[in-house]
Design a protein around this motif. Sequence first.
Motif, PDB file in Angstrom:
ATOM      1  N   UNK A 285       6.978  -3.513   6.154  1.00  0.00           N
ATOM      2  CA  UNK A 285       8.195  -2.789   5.830  1.00  0.00           C
ATOM      3  C   UNK A 285       7.820  -1.464   5.172  1.00  0.00           C
ATOM      4  N   UNK A 286       8.431  -0.388   5.621  1.00  0.00           N
ATOM      5  CA  UNK A 286       8.070   0.930   5.116  1.00  0.00           C
ATOM      6  C   UNK A 286       9.236   1.578   4.376  1.00  0.00           C
ATOM      7  N   UNK A 287       8.880   2.481   3.490  1.00  0.00           N
ATOM      8  CA  UNK A 287       9.877   3.240   2.752  1.00  0.00           C
ATOM      9  C   UNK A 287       9.312   4.624   2.494  1.00  0.00           C
ATOM     10  N   UNK A 288      10.193   5.614   2.461  1.00  0.00           N
ATOM     11  CA  UNK A 288       9.756   6.999   2.316  1.00  0.00           C
ATOM     12  C   UNK A 288      10.603   7.743   1.302  1.00  0.00           C
TER      13      UNK A 288
ATOM     14  N   UNK B  46       5.284   7.418   0.274  1.00  0.00           N
ATOM     15  CA  UNK B  46       5.594   6.385   1.258  1.00  0.00           C
ATOM     16  C   UNK B  46       4.897   5.095   0.867  1.00  0.00           C
ATOM     17  N   UNK B  47       5.511   3.977   1.241  1.00  0.00           N
ATOM     18  CA  UNK B  47       4.912   2.678   0.988  1.00  0.00           C
ATOM     19  C   UNK B  47       5.016   1.803   2.232  1.00  0.00           C
TER      20      UNK B  47
ATOM     21  N   UNK C   9       0.868  -1.178   0.000  1.00  0.00           N
ATOM     22  CA  UNK C   9       0.000   0.000   0.000  1.00  0.00           C
ATOM     23  C   UNK C   9       0.902   1.223   0.000  1.00  0.00           C
ATOM     24  N   UNK C  10       0.405   2.308  -0.549  1.00  0.00           N
ATOM     25  CA  UNK C  10       1.261   3.480  -0.581  1.00  0.00           C
ATOM     26  C   UNK C  10       0.508   4.773  -0.774  1.00  0.00           C
ATOM     27  N   UNK C  11       1.232   5.846  -0.524  1.00  0.00           N
ATOM     28  CA  UNK C  11       0.729   7.189  -0.764  1.00  0.00           C
ATOM     29  C   UNK C  11       1.607   7.866  -1.817  1.00  0.00           C
TER      30      UNK C  11
END
Length: 115
Positions: free
Chosen positions: A56-59, A49-50, A34-36
């Motif tokens: 697990x997140x990433x920006x 961001x995901x 999911x992401x923005x």
Amino acid sequence: QVQLVESGGGLVQAGGSLRLSCAPSRKLFNINAMGWYRQRPGKQRELVATITSADSTDYADSVKGRFTISRDNDKNTMYLQMTSLKIEDTAVYYCNINTWLKSYWGQGTQVTVSS
């Protein structure tokens, strides 16, 4: 037809905070990520961001330390907590949910940061 419903956008002063929410019109299964994303005036849509199925997140570098992506699996809802907002964060924000079969997009919510 599943729709993603976004909420939480609005007008805020620089330095302020907002929380965006995104929920599908019906529960989705087999979610990969999911992401923005956002589209600033005159710019192409960009990743903000995901968050994966393993949390697990990433920006994007521009929002690291200021934005936090999270999700509530029970509610099938995703959030974007935005703090220390800057004028350059002004954009239409879109949520995205990718399942095994399809990619879904929200209609977008406007975030305007004023000086």
